[in-house]
Design a protein around this motif. Structure first.
Motif, mmCIF file in Angstrom:
data_model
loop_
_atom_site.group_PDB
_atom_site.id
_atom_site.type_symbol
_atom_site.label_atom_id
_atom_site.label_comp_id
_atom_site.label_asym_id
_atom_site.label_seq_id
_atom_site.Cartn_x
_atom_site.Cartn_y
_atom_site.Cartn_z
ATOM 1 N N ASP A 212 3.432 0.604 16.206
ATOM 2 C CA ASP A 212 2.277 -0.185 15.768
ATOM 3 C C ASP A 212 2.446 -1.664 16.115
ATOM 4 O OD1 ASP A 212 1.243 2.124 14.794
ATOM 5 O OD2 ASP A 212 1.420 1.612 12.674
ATOM 6 N N ASP B 9 0.240 4.235 2.315
ATOM 7 C CA ASP B 9 0.348 3.940 3.741
ATOM 8 C C ASP B 9 1.089 2.616 3.898
ATOM 9 O OD1 ASP B 9 0.158 3.691 6.444
ATOM 10 O OD2 ASP B 9 -2.040 3.586 6.531
ATOM 11 N N ARG C 247 0.446 0.053 6.710
ATOM 12 C CA ARG C 247 -0.800 -0.716 6.624
ATOM 13 C C ARG C 247 -0.567 -2.001 5.829
ATOM 14 N NH1 ARG C 247 -5.035 -0.477 2.928
ATOM 15 N NH2 ARG C 247 -4.200 1.427 1.999
ATOM 16 N N THR D 36 0.860 -1.187 0.000
ATOM 17 C CA THR D 36 0.000 0.000 0.000
ATOM 18 C C THR D 36 0.893 1.233 0.000
ATOM 19 O OG1 THR D 36 -0.101 -0.174 2.413
ATOM 20 C CG2 THR D 36 -1.910 -1.143 1.167
#
Length: 704
Positions: A228, A34, A37, A31
Motif C-alpha cells: 500500500d 482495518d 486504513r 481502525t
C-alpha cells in the motif's frame, strides 16, 4: 525525511522528521477492523498539514518506521494461525508442563493454563540428540513424514519444530524443515534452533510456537503495508519496531514476527532516556506512557534501558512466555479510554475495560455510553472540546457530563465535577501502583528520579502522579504525546544472536568459548555489513549468561574482552558476575566459581546522525493564550490560564493552576507546581517539597 508510526489501541501516532531535524506530530483514530486504513489515514493527515498530496509526501520519505500491536492483539484474542508442533518422541507436553509457578498457591479454583498449541495438534517424531550433540537415535524420516501428513489432515496453517538439544546439533531439525517443504508446501514453519537457540525447553518451544502462529498473519499484514505504501508513492526503506527496543527490516520481521510483540511500548524508554539526559541531566527516569487503553511503565536506571528475560503474554505463569529478552515494560488497564463504573457494592471502579477506538469515549459521539477518564477530564475543563486533535474532532461535552453523572455521580451522590475528579483520582492511584510495583521491587529511589510522561493522555495527571510518588520533577517532551513513535526515530537497527555452550570458570573451555564467540561476532558483522550497511556507527556487544553452580536462573554479564586469552580474563568474568549478582540480589558468593551456560551478541547500527540533529523540535502550529474554567480539588472551579505549547518560550515560567495544550495533548499544571519550557522543547514541571507524597483521599473530590 523520516517517518515513524505507532499504532495503539485508540490512536495511531505519527512523527515526521525532516532533513533540518524539525519534527511534526500527528494523531488519528486507530481502525481496529482495518488497521492499515488507520495508518494511511494518519499519513494523509500529515500530508494535508504540509500542503502536499499523499504521493508527494511519501515520495520524500527515505525511512518509514512502523510499530504495531497487531501480533499481540492476535494472540490475546486467539486469532493466530492454526499451528502444529513437532517434538521429540516422548516429549509432547513441553508446552503443557511449562516452568511452573503460582502467584497464589492456595487458589485452587483457577484452572490450569492450556498449552499454546493443543495436544491434538502436537505430533512426535522418533529421534534423539544428546546433550553433547551426539546422535542417540537417528531421525526416522518415514515416521516424520507420517507425522507431517497427520498435521496436514488436521488443516494446520503453520508448523513449529522444537526437538531436544537441537541447539547443540540441529541436523534433525534442519531435515524436518526440508520434509515440511516437501510434505506441506507453502505452509510457513519455524525451527527452534534458528529462532531461539537457548537451553530451557519450555522457553524455546514457546517462542517457536508463538512465532510460527504469527507468520501467516504478520506476513500478510507487513506485505500489505509495504504494497500500500509503495502504491501511494513510497520508495524508501520500511522498518518495524522490535520488543528489544530496536528496529529491523520488514522482510526480516516477517520471518520472525515474534519480535513485534510489545514493540510499541518498548520504544518509550528509548525516548525517555534521551530526554532525561538532555533536560534533567539524570540517569534515573521513570517513563510512563499513557495511551487510550493502557498505562505502560518502565524505569531507566544508570542510563540503561531495562531488559527482562521473563516476558509473559498475559498473567505471569498463566500466560505464555516469549523466551526472548525484551524491554521491561509493565502495563495496567488505565488510560484515557478506561471506563468508569460503580460496582454492586457501591465502589467506584476505573478499568481495565476500555472504550478503545470504537466506539471510544462518550464525548466522541460514536456510540459510547459509559464514561471514561477522557470524559472526566473534559468535564473538569482540562480539554478544549473545540480543539481536540487540532480541531479535527469536536467533542460532545454535554454527553460526557451526563454519562459521568448517570454512571458515577448519582450512584455515589456526587455532582458532575466531584464525580469526574473521583474518576481521575482513582485512575491516578492505579498508575501510581503500577510505578511503585516496579520501583520498589528494584530498589529505585523515586525521589532521585525524573518522571517522563508520554502518550496523548499523559498530561492529565502526570503531575499528580509525581506528587504521590515523591518525585520532584516531571518532564513532558514536546513530542511526548507520541513518545513511542518518537523513540522509534531514536532507536537503532539491531539484532541479537545466541548460542549455547556450557563451561565453568574453574575449568574454562577457552577453545570452545573462542569458537562460539567468533561465530557470534561473524554473524554480527554480517548483519552490520548487510542490513546495517551505511550506518553512522556500529557497536557489537558480547554477553555471558552465567550463574553460580546449582542455581536455577542465569544473569546476563557484559564481556570486557572478545576472546578469553588468559586466566586473568576468566577471573575478570567471575568478578563481574559477582558484581551483577550483588547488584540484583544484594549478595555475592566471592569464593564460588561461576558457570556459563549461554552466550549472546548484540549488534546495533545507528542509522541517523544524532550529532547533526541532536534534538527533536516540535514544528506544529499553536493557538492563542486565553483562559477557561477548570476544576481542581485544591481550589474547586477556578479561571485557569491556558497556554499553547508552541507559544511558550524557552525559560518561560508558568505557575499552576494552568493548562498547557497542543493539537494532540493537554498538560495540567496543578496548583503550586511550576512549569518551564526547556531549550529542547520539553515542558519541565517542578513540584514543591510540601506537595510531594501528599495523602489524598476521595474526600477531596466531594462537593465543596
Amino acid at each position: 525525511m523520516r517517518v515513524s508510526t505507532d499504532m495503539g489501541g485508540t490512536f495511531t501516532d505519527l512523527v515526521v522528521e525532516d532533513d533540518k531535524g524539525q519534527v511534526q506530530i500527528f494523531k488519528s483514530p486507530t481502525t481496529p477492523l482495518d488497521p492499515l486504513r488507520g495508518v494511511l489515514a494518519t499519513v494523509e493527515v500529515a500530508a494535508e498539514a504540509r500542503g502536499e498530496s499523499l504521493a508527494e509526501f511519501l515520495g520524500q520519505v527515505d525511512t518509514f518506521i512502523h510499530g504495531t500491536t497487531r501480533s499481540l492483539n492476535a494472540i490475546l484474542t486467539g486469532n493466530t494461525a492454526r499451528t502444529g508442533l513437532v517434538t521429540t518422541q516422548g516429549h509432547p507436553d513441553i508446552l503443557l508442563f511449562r516452568e511452573g509457578g503460582r502467584t497464589d498457591p492456595f487458589d485452587f479454583a483457577r484452572d490450569y493454563p492450556a498449552p499454546y498449541v493443543p495436544r491434538a495438534l502436537t505430533v512426535q517424531v522418533p529421534e534423539r540428540i544428546g546433550a553433547d550433540g551426539s546422535v542417540v537415535r537417528p531421525l526416522d524420516e518415514q515416521a516424520a513424514r507420517k507425522a507431517l501428513n497427520e498435521l496436514r489432515q488436521r488443516e494446520v496453517e503453520a508448523v513449529a519444530v522444537c526437538l531436544l538439544w537441537s541447539v547443540v546439533n540441529p541436523s534433525h531439525e534442519r531435515r524436518i524443515g526440508e520434509l515440511i517443504e516437501e510434505e506441506l508446501p507453502g505452509i510457513p514453519y519455524t525451527l527452534s534452533h534458528l529462532l531461539n537457540p537457548i537451553i530451557r525447553e519450555y522457553r524455546r518451544a514457546s517462542s517457536t510456537a508463538i512465532d510460527a502462529s504469527l507468520k501467516p498473519l504478520m506476513g500478510t499484514y507487513l506485505h500489505a503495508l509495504e504494497r500500500d505504501l509503495t502504491h501511494h508513492g513510497f520508495r524508501g526503506r520500511l522498518l518495524i519496531n522490535t520488543s528489544a527496543g530496536g528496529v529491523q527490516d520488514a522482510d526480516d520481521i516477517a520471518e520472525a514476527p515474534i519480535h513485534t510483540i510489545g514493540s510499541g511500548p518498548a520504544m518509550a524508554p528509548v525516548a525517555g532516556r534521551h530526554y532525561a539526559r538532555v533536560d534533567a541531566d539524570v540517569d534515573i527516569a521513570i517513563v510512563a506512557d499513557t495511551g487510550g487503553t493502557s498505562y505502560d511503565v518502565s524505569v531507566v536506571h544508570r542510563g540503561r534501558i531495562p531488559v527482562t528475560t521473563e516476558a509473559w503474554l498475559g498473567p505471569q505463569y498463566f500466560g505464555y512466555m516469549t523466551g526472548f529478552p525484551a524491554v521491561d515494560v509493565r502495563s495496567v488497564g488505565a488510560g484515557g479510554g478506561s471506563i468508569a463504573w460503580v460496582d454492586a457494592g457501591g465502589m467506584l471502579r476505573v478499568g481495565p475495560q476500555s472504550a478503545g477506538a470504537e466506539p471510544g469515549p462518550v464525548c466522541y459521539a460514536r456510540g459510547g455510553e459509559q464514561p471514561t477518564v477522557s470524559d472526566a477530564c473534559l468535564v473538569l475543563g482540562y480539554i478544549d472540546p473545540q480543539y481536540f486533535l487540532g480541531g479535527r474532532m469536536v467533542l460532545d461535552a454535554a454527553a460526557a457530563e451526563e454519562a459521568v453523572l448517570r454512571h458515577v455521580g448519582r450512584p455515589l451522590g456526587l455532582n458532575a465535577h466531584a464525580a469526574a475528579e473521583a474518576i481521575l483520582h482513582l485512575a491516578t492511584e492505579h498508575m501510581v501502583g503500577a510505578i511503585e510495583e516496579i520501583t520498589l521491587n528494584q530498589g529505585i529511589p523515586v525521589e532521585e528520579a525524573v518522571l517522563v510522561g508520554g502518550g496523548g493522555a499523559a498530561g492529565f495527571n502526570t503531575v499528580a502522579i509525581a506528587r504521590r510518588l515523591g518525585c520532584s520533577r516531571v518532564l513532558l517532551p514536546g513530542v511526548g504525546a507520541v513518545l513511542s513513535a518518537a523513540g522509534a526515530l531514536m532507536s537503532d537497527l539491531s539484532a541479537e544472536f545466541a548460542a549455547t555452550s556450557r563451561t565453568v570458570t574453574t575449568g574454562f573451555d577457552r577453545d570452545g568459548v573462542r569458537e562460539v564467540l567468533d561465530d557470534l561476532w561473524r554473524r554480527s558483522e554480517k548483519f552490520a555489513e548487510g542490513p546495517g550497511s551505511g550506518a553512522v556507527e556500529t557497536t557489537i556487544e558480547l554477553f555471558a549468561e552465567a550463574r553460580y553452580p546449582h542455581q536455577v536462573w542465569e544473569l546476563e554479564v557484559p564481556l570486557r574482552v572478545r576472546r578469553f586469552a588468559s586466566d586473568e580474563d576468566v577471573e575478570q568474568l567471575r568478578q563481574d558476575f559477582h558484581a551483577v549478582h550483588e547488584d540484583i540480589f544484594a549478595i555475592r558468593d566471592a569464593e564460588s566459581p561461576v558457570e556459563v551456560v549461554g552466550w549472546r551478541a548484540r549488534v546495533r547500527c545507528r542509522l541517523n546522525d544524532t550529532d547533526k540533529n541532536p534534538e527533536l523540535v516540535s514544528a506544529s502550529a499553536g493557538g492563542t493564550r486565553h483562559s477557561r474554567t477548570a476544576y481542581f480539588p485544591e481550589t474547586g472551579l477556578v479561571e485557569t490560564a491556558v497556554v499553547p505549547f508552541e507559544l511558550m518560550e524557552p525559560g518561560e515560567e508558568l505557575f499552576g493552576p494552568a493548562i498547557v495544550e497542543s493539537a494532540v495533548t493537554t498538560v495540567v499544571i496543578d496548583p503550586g507546581a511550576q512549569a518551564t519550557r526547556t531549550a529542547s522543547g520539553s515542558l519541565s514541571v517542578k513540584i514543591p517539597l510540601t506537595q510531594r507524597r501528599t495523602t489524598e483521599t476521595t474526600k477531596e473530590a466531594l462537593p465543596r
